[in-house]
Design an enzyme around this catalytic site. Structure first.
Site, PDB file in Angstrom:
ATOM      1  N   ARG A  37       0.811  -1.215   0.000  1.00 37.78           N
ATOM      2  CA  ARG A  37       0.000   0.000   0.000  1.00 37.78           C
ATOM      3  C   ARG A  37       0.846   1.268   0.000  1.00 37.78           C
ATOM      4  O   ARG A  37       0.303   2.374  -0.017  1.00 37.78           O
ATOM      5  CB  ARG A  37      -0.960  -0.023   1.194  1.00 37.78           C
ATOM      6  CG  ARG A  37      -2.061  -1.053   0.994  1.00 37.78           C
ATOM      7  CD  ARG A  37      -3.199  -1.022   2.008  1.00 37.78           C
ATOM      8  NE  ARG A  37      -3.174   0.014   2.998  1.00 37.78           N
ATOM      9  CZ  ARG A  37      -3.004  -0.177   4.316  1.00 37.78           C
ATOM     10  NH1 ARG A  37      -2.828  -1.388   4.792  1.00 37.78           N
ATOM     11  NH2 ARG A  37      -3.032   0.829   5.146  1.00 37.78           N
ATOM     12  N   ASN A  38       2.164   1.130   0.016  1.00 38.29           N
ATOM     13  CA  ASN A  38       3.008   2.313  -0.097  1.00 38.29           C
ATOM     14  C   ASN A  38       2.892   2.826  -1.540  1.00 38.29           C
ATOM     15  O   ASN A  38       3.013   2.059  -2.491  1.00 38.29           O
ATOM     16  CB  ASN A  38       4.459   1.969   0.243  1.00 38.29           C
ATOM     17  CG  ASN A  38       5.322   3.205   0.399  1.00 38.29           C
ATOM     18  OD1 ASN A  38       5.417   4.028  -0.502  1.00 38.29           O
ATOM     19  ND2 ASN A  38       5.944   3.334   1.558  1.00 38.29           N
ATOM     20  N   ALA A  39       2.687   4.117  -1.699  1.00 35.94           N
ATOM     21  CA  ALA A  39       2.432   4.705  -3.022  1.00 35.94           C
ATOM     22  C   ALA A  39       3.705   4.957  -3.828  1.00 35.94           C
ATOM     23  O   ALA A  39       3.623   5.324  -4.999  1.00 35.94           O
ATOM     24  CB  ALA A  39       1.666   6.018  -2.859  1.00 35.94           C
ATOM     25  N   THR A 139       5.003   8.673   1.320  1.00 36.96           N
ATOM     26  CA  THR A 139       4.255   7.727   0.482  1.00 36.96           C
ATOM     27  C   THR A 139       3.726   6.544   1.290  1.00 36.96           C
ATOM     28  O   THR A 139       3.025   5.697   0.759  1.00 36.96           O
ATOM     29  CB  THR A 139       5.143   7.211  -0.668  1.00 36.96           C
ATOM     30  OG1 THR A 139       6.300   6.573  -0.120  1.00 36.96           O
ATOM     31  CG2 THR A 139       5.541   8.345  -1.598  1.00 36.96           C
TER      32      THR A 139
END
Length: 167
Positions: A37-39, A139
């Site tokens: 889920r880190n962008a 992020t």
């Protein structure tokens, strides 16, 4: 004590992206920004990989280097329960003075989140006088104050150098 990764950098790097310390998931996988889920990698893929997902970490590293980017974290070692930056204790910083001297093409620093900037400022205030820098929203999925679209917009402006000259 947790230990960070070596810098992801080559002699052509122009922008150094600085995080705090890899997450638990990243340390387990031995990859920068490995939490699904880190962008971070979504942003990089959109900007520099025609929006296509990366097949593996080798492809991610190649994309970073091809686009004159570099990655490293503030802390060489620290103690931390879980992945939250707010839980970091007993910080031992990385040697950014040497890294920047040995990579003279680095012209800008980008901080992945306010905490990254705060730690860098604590240990390397002199370098902030020598390099233009930009503090971007983290992020990390823990930073839920901004939508992924807003994060993308801010990262896009900085990485494509639209706003770096005005820092």
């Amino acid at each position: 004590m947790l230990q960070c990764f070596p810098p992801l950098i080559d002699d052509n790097a122009q922008i150094l992206i600085i995080g705090t310390m890899p997450s638990v998931k990243s340390l387990d996988r031995k990859e920068y920004y490995a939490h699904p889920r880190n962008a971070f990698w979504k942003i990089i893929a959109t900007l520099f990989n025609n929006g296509s997902d990366f097949s593996d970490f080798a492809e991610k590293k190649a994309c970073i280097l091809k686009n004159h980017l570099a990655l490293w974290d503030n802390l060489k070692f620290c103690e931390r329960q879980g992945s939250l930056d707010s839980n970091i204790k007993n910080m031992i910083p990385n040697d950014f003075e040497t890294l920047l001297k040995t990579h003279p093409h680095i012209s800008h620093l980008i901080f992945n989140g306010k905490k990254s900037f705060q730690i860098f400022k604590k240990f390397h205030p002199n370098l902030l006088e020598k390099y233009p820098y930009f503090i971007l929203p983290s992020t990390s999925p823990a930073n839920a104050t901004l939508s992924v679209d807003k994060k993308f917009s801010l990262w896009q402006d900085a990485l494509l150098k639209k706003n770096l000259e005005n820092i």
